[in-house]
Design a protein around this motif. Structure first.
Motif, PDB file in Angstrom:
ATOM      1  N   ALA A  71       2.007   2.106   5.099  1.00 19.07           N
ATOM      2  CA  ALA A  71       1.621   3.667   4.785  1.00 19.07           C
ATOM      3  C   ALA A  71       1.487   4.484   6.025  1.00 19.07           C
ATOM      4  CB  ALA A  71       0.199   3.532   3.960  1.00 19.07           C
ATOM      5  N   GLY A 107       0.780  -1.217   0.132  1.00 11.78           N
ATOM      6  CA  GLY A 107      -0.010  -0.024   0.092  1.00 11.78           C
ATOM      7  C   GLY A 107       0.952   1.393  -0.096  1.00 11.78           C
ATOM      8  N   VAL A 108       2.037   1.201   0.067  1.00 15.65           N
ATOM      9  CA  VAL A 108       3.021   2.319  -0.086  1.00 15.65           C
ATOM     10  C   VAL A 108       3.326   2.676  -1.381  1.00 15.65           C
ATOM     11  CG1 VAL A 108       5.133   3.136   0.725  1.00 15.65           C
ATOM     12  CG2 VAL A 108       4.121   1.809   2.387  1.00 15.65           C
ATOM     13  N   ASP A 109       2.819   3.944  -1.657  1.00 12.90           N
ATOM     14  CA  ASP A 109       3.084   4.616  -3.120  1.00 12.90           C
ATOM     15  C   ASP A 109       4.251   5.594  -3.019  1.00 12.90           C
ATOM     16  OD1 ASP A 109       2.849   5.541  -5.726  1.00 12.90           O
ATOM     17  OD2 ASP A 109       0.890   6.651  -5.275  1.00 12.90           O
ATOM     18  N   LEU A 110       5.635   5.022  -3.307  1.00  8.09           N
ATOM     19  CA  LEU A 110       6.551   5.921  -3.085  1.00  8.09           C
ATOM     20  C   LEU A 110       6.665   6.928  -4.163  1.00  8.09           C
ATOM     21  CD1 LEU A 110       9.633   3.142  -2.471  1.00  8.09           C
ATOM     22  CD2 LEU A 110       8.412   4.932  -0.857  1.00  8.09           C
ATOM     23  N   PRO A 111       6.240   6.905  -5.332  1.00  6.38           N
ATOM     24  CA  PRO A 111       6.214   8.108  -6.215  1.00  6.38           C
ATOM     25  C   PRO A 111       5.199   9.387  -5.627  1.00  6.38           C
ATOM     26  CG  PRO A 111       5.959   6.309  -7.537  1.00  6.38           C
ATOM     27  CD  PRO A 111       5.881   5.719  -6.124  1.00  6.38           C
ATOM     28  N   ALA A 112       4.090   8.913  -5.034  1.00  4.84           N
ATOM     29  CA  ALA A 112       3.283   9.977  -4.457  1.00  4.84           C
ATOM     30  C   ALA A 112       4.049  10.612  -3.115  1.00  4.84           C
ATOM     31  CB  ALA A 112       1.808   9.079  -3.820  1.00  4.84           C
ATOM     32  N   GLN A 114       6.606  13.202  -4.193  1.00  7.66           N
ATOM     33  CA  GLN A 114       5.862  14.269  -4.871  1.00  7.66           C
ATOM     34  C   GLN A 114       5.352  15.184  -3.422  1.00  7.66           C
ATOM     35  OE1 GLN A 114       2.335  13.156  -6.963  1.00  7.66           O
ATOM     36  NE2 GLN A 114       3.466  13.179  -8.799  1.00  7.66           N
TER      37      GLN A 114
END
Length: 109
Positions: free
Chosen positions: A76, A14-19, A22
């Motif tokens: 997350a 669930g970890v969105d590194l690109p987000a 940003q």
């Protein structure tokens, strides 16, 4: 850059590194490194808290049998907590001071 600093640690699905990247606008490389260290420390802190409990086990813990002890993935929630603690070191106040200095003394080329 974040992948480089988090390389030995696993991030949960669930970890969105690109987000996350940003959300680090204004962070220096050192700030990003501190953020990643904080992300990586959170699962370790959870494990240490669990091990502290295991030193004084409750009846329910004893009834559960042996469970594998390992540092979990970065979640997350870990990232959100780290973003709450690791702030950018360069601020708008710094930018204003540099602009004022440049206007007063000029630029050295």
């Amino acid at each position: 850059m974040m992948l480089r600093y988090l390389r030995p640690h696993a991030a949960a699905a669930g970890v969105d590194l690109p987000a996350v990247a940003q959300r680090t606008a204004g962070y220096s490389g050192s700030d990003v490194m501190l953020l990643c260290k904080e992300c990586a420390m959170r699962p370790l802190r959870r494990l240490m808290a669990r091990l502290d409990q295991d030193l004084n086990p409750t009846a329910a813990m004893l009834a559960g049998g042996e469970e594998e002890v390992s540092v979990g993935d970065i979640t997350a929630e870990d990232v959100e907590g780290a973003l709450g603690t690791a702030k950018p070191s360069y601020t708008e106040a710094h930018a204003r001071r540099y602009d004022e200095w440049t206007q007063s003394f000029g630029v050295v080329v």
